[in-house]
Design a protein around this motif. Structure first.
Motif, PDB file in Angstrom:
ATOM      1  N   GLY A  67      28.048  29.533  12.251  1.00  0.00           N
ATOM      2  CA  GLY A  67      28.933  29.013  13.292  1.00  0.00           C
ATOM      3  C   GLY A  67      30.276  28.571  12.760  1.00  0.00           C
ATOM      4  N   VAL A  68      30.534  28.858  11.484  1.00  0.00           N
ATOM      5  CA  VAL A  68      31.812  28.507  10.861  1.00  0.00           C
ATOM      6  C   VAL A  68      32.739  29.705  10.992  1.00  0.00           C
ATOM      7  CG1 VAL A  68      32.942  27.790   8.715  1.00  0.00           C
ATOM      8  CG2 VAL A  68      30.654  26.946   9.270  1.00  0.00           C
ATOM      9  N   THR A  69      33.592  29.679  12.008  1.00  0.00           N
ATOM     10  CA  THR A  69      34.476  30.800  12.312  1.00  0.00           C
ATOM     11  C   THR A  69      35.924  30.342  12.339  1.00  0.00           C
ATOM     12  OG1 THR A  69      34.402  30.432  14.700  1.00  0.00           O
ATOM     13  CG2 THR A  69      32.651  31.812  13.749  1.00  0.00           C
ATOM     14  N   ALA A  70      36.827  31.311  12.326  1.00  0.00           N
ATOM     15  CA  ALA A  70      38.256  30.980  12.378  1.00  0.00           C
ATOM     16  C   ALA A  70      38.604  30.234  13.662  1.00  0.00           C
ATOM     17  CB  ALA A  70      39.090  32.255  12.249  1.00  0.00           C
ATOM     18  N   GLY A  71      38.028  30.676  14.780  1.00  0.00           N
ATOM     19  CA  GLY A  71      38.331  30.032  16.059  1.00  0.00           C
ATOM     20  C   GLY A  71      37.900  28.575  16.101  1.00  0.00           C
ATOM     21  N   SER A  72      36.663  28.311  15.655  1.00  0.00           N
ATOM     22  CA  SER A  72      36.185  26.933  15.670  1.00  0.00           C
ATOM     23  C   SER A  72      36.915  26.090  14.639  1.00  0.00           C
ATOM     24  CB  SER A  72      34.672  26.891  15.418  1.00  0.00           C
ATOM     25  OG  SER A  72      34.340  27.506  14.188  1.00  0.00           O
ATOM     26  N   CYS A  73      37.272  26.690  13.505  1.00  0.00           N
ATOM     27  CA  CYS A  73      38.016  25.968  12.480  1.00  0.00           C
ATOM     28  C   CYS A  73      39.397  25.573  12.988  1.00  0.00           C
ATOM     29  CB  CYS A  73      38.135  26.833  11.227  1.00  0.00           C
ATOM     30  SG  CYS A  73      39.010  26.041   9.859  1.00  0.00           S
ATOM     31  N   ARG A  74      40.074  26.508  13.652  1.00  0.00           N
ATOM     32  CA  ARG A  74      41.410  26.211  14.178  1.00  0.00           C
ATOM     33  C   ARG A  74      41.360  25.056  15.176  1.00  0.00           C
ATOM     34  NH1 ARG A  74      42.445  30.832  15.317  1.00  0.00           N
ATOM     35  NH2 ARG A  74      43.783  31.406  13.556  1.00  0.00           N
ATOM     36  N   ALA A  75      40.349  25.053  16.024  1.00  0.00           N
ATOM     37  CA  ALA A  75      40.209  23.975  17.012  1.00  0.00           C
ATOM     38  C   ALA A  75      40.021  22.626  16.322  1.00  0.00           C
ATOM     39  CB  ALA A  75      39.033  24.269  17.939  1.00  0.00           C
ATOM     40  N   GLU A  76      39.218  22.595  15.255  1.00  0.00           N
ATOM     41  CA  GLU A  76      38.961  21.341  14.560  1.00  0.00           C
ATOM     42  C   GLU A  76      40.179  20.873  13.774  1.00  0.00           C
ATOM     43  OE1 GLU A  76      36.590  19.512  15.247  1.00  0.00           O
ATOM     44  OE2 GLU A  76      35.396  20.961  16.357  1.00  0.00           O
ATOM     45  N   VAL A  77      40.925  21.812  13.180  1.00  0.00           N
ATOM     46  CA  VAL A  77      42.153  21.441  12.468  1.00  0.00           C
ATOM     47  C   VAL A  77      43.161  20.839  13.446  1.00  0.00           C
ATOM     48  CG1 VAL A  77      44.145  22.354  11.206  1.00  0.00           C
ATOM     49  CG2 VAL A  77      41.841  23.092  10.590  1.00  0.00           C
ATOM     50  N   GLU A  78      43.260  21.418  14.627  1.00  0.00           N
ATOM     51  CA  GLU A  78      44.157  20.874  15.643  1.00  0.00           C
ATOM     52  C   GLU A  78      43.706  19.483  16.077  1.00  0.00           C
ATOM     53  OE1 GLU A  78      44.021  23.917  18.594  1.00  0.00           O
ATOM     54  OE2 GLU A  78      45.768  24.985  17.773  1.00  0.00           O
ATOM     55  N   ARG A  79      42.397  19.290  16.215  1.00  0.00           N
ATOM     56  CA  ARG A  79      41.879  17.977  16.607  1.00  0.00           C
ATOM     57  C   ARG A  79      42.198  16.927  15.554  1.00  0.00           C
ATOM     58  NH1 ARG A  79      35.689  18.236  17.953  1.00  0.00           N
ATOM     59  NH2 ARG A  79      36.071  16.005  18.220  1.00  0.00           N
ATOM     60  N   LEU A  80      42.023  17.283  14.290  1.00  0.00           N
ATOM     61  CA  LEU A  80      42.335  16.346  13.216  1.00  0.00           C
ATOM     62  C   LEU A  80      43.812  15.971  13.224  1.00  0.00           C
ATOM     63  CD1 LEU A  80      40.335  17.572  10.086  1.00  0.00           C
ATOM     64  CD2 LEU A  80      40.011  15.469  11.376  1.00  0.00           C
ATOM     65  N   ALA A  81      44.664  16.977  13.450  1.00  0.00           N
ATOM     66  CA  ALA A  81      46.097  16.706  13.488  1.00  0.00           C
ATOM     67  C   ALA A  81      46.450  15.799  14.658  1.00  0.00           C
ATOM     68  CB  ALA A  81      46.878  18.017  13.586  1.00  0.00           C
ATOM     69  N   ASP A  82      45.816  16.009  15.801  1.00  0.00           N
ATOM     70  CA  ASP A  82      46.067  15.179  16.980  1.00  0.00           C
ATOM     71  C   ASP A  82      45.655  13.734  16.745  1.00  0.00           C
ATOM     72  OD1 ASP A  82      47.061  17.325  18.334  1.00  0.00           O
ATOM     73  OD2 ASP A  82      45.210  17.752  19.430  1.00  0.00           O
ATOM     74  N   ARG A  83      44.650  13.538  15.868  1.00  0.00           N
ATOM     75  CA  ARG A  83      44.198  12.175  15.588  1.00  0.00           C
ATOM     76  C   ARG A  83      44.886  11.601  14.367  1.00  0.00           C
ATOM     77  NH1 ARG A  83      39.020  14.436  16.567  1.00  0.00           N
ATOM     78  NH2 ARG A  83      38.544  14.457  14.357  1.00  0.00           N
TER      79      ARG A  83
END
Length: 206
Positions: free
Chosen positions: A53-69
């Motif tokens: 379940g470690v994919t580019a799409g899910s990774c990008r979403a999590e990187v964006e979430r970290l940046a938002d926080r």
């Protein structure tokens, strides 16, 4: 070191810069390298991670979430757990900003270091004399540089003569890197589990 990189591994480093620009971030971090490596769907190591379940799409979403926080790595579940212990993050932030101004608790940006050797890997497009640089070189954070250095050690420990995408991934899957560890956990896995999957994918491709 960088003369050992395969064409695919060099593309990961180059694409990490593009991912950084697309996300509007100021410097290349290990999370951007991870995102770039996961984008190489044809690589056996990347395919092994996708099965977790470690994919580019899910990774990008999590990187964006970290940046938002602000890179804190704390989500709603974490905040709720702390609240149950009498710790209200929102209240702490409000009081700090009232006393010291907006953004008082935001983490200081990680100081990027110039990556001299990386200039041979990454094409730099310069504007004509007198103009501003367009799409130029982005600095790599200390975290990113350490991950790339670890990729060399991973290749040496596996007795491989070149550094490929799988070695870059192994260099990124390190518990000491709190950012990539947080991203992996948000995707439902741990660095050790992801590492085992990469090594398994490498053996299958051999």
């Amino acid at each position: 070191m960088f003369e050992r990189f395969t064409r695919q591994a060099r593309q990961v480093v180059i694409q990490a810069q593009e991912e950084t620009r697309n996300l509007g971030h100021p410097a290349v971090g290990s999370e951007h390298l991870l995102l770039a490596a996961l984008s190489r769907r044809d690589d056996p190591a990347t395919a092994a991670l996708s099965r977790l379940g470690v994919t580019a799409g899910s990774c990008r979403a999590e990187v964006e979430r970290l940046a938002d926080r602000g890179g804190s790595g704390l989500g709603p579940d974490d905040a709720e757990s702390l609240r149950s212990l009498g710790i209200d993050l929102d209240e702490i932030r409000s009081r700090a900003e009232a006393a010291f101004g907006p953004g008082a608790l935001d983490p200081a940006p990680e100081k990027p270091e110039p990556a001299r050797g990386l200039r041979r890997l990454v094409p730099v497009r310069r504007a004509r004399r007198g103009g501003a640089r367009s799409g130029g070189h982005l600095a790599f954070t200390p975290r990113a540089k350490k991950a790339l250095e670890r990729s060399l050690r991973e290749a040496l420990s596996l007795k491989d003569r070149h550094i490929g995408t799988e070695h870059v991934l192994l260099g990124l899957l390190n518990p000491d890197d709190k950012v990539t560890t947080t991203v992996l956990r948000r995707m439902g896995t741990e660095p050790d589990t992801a590492r085992a999957a990469v090594l398994s994918g490498r053996r299958r491709a051999a």
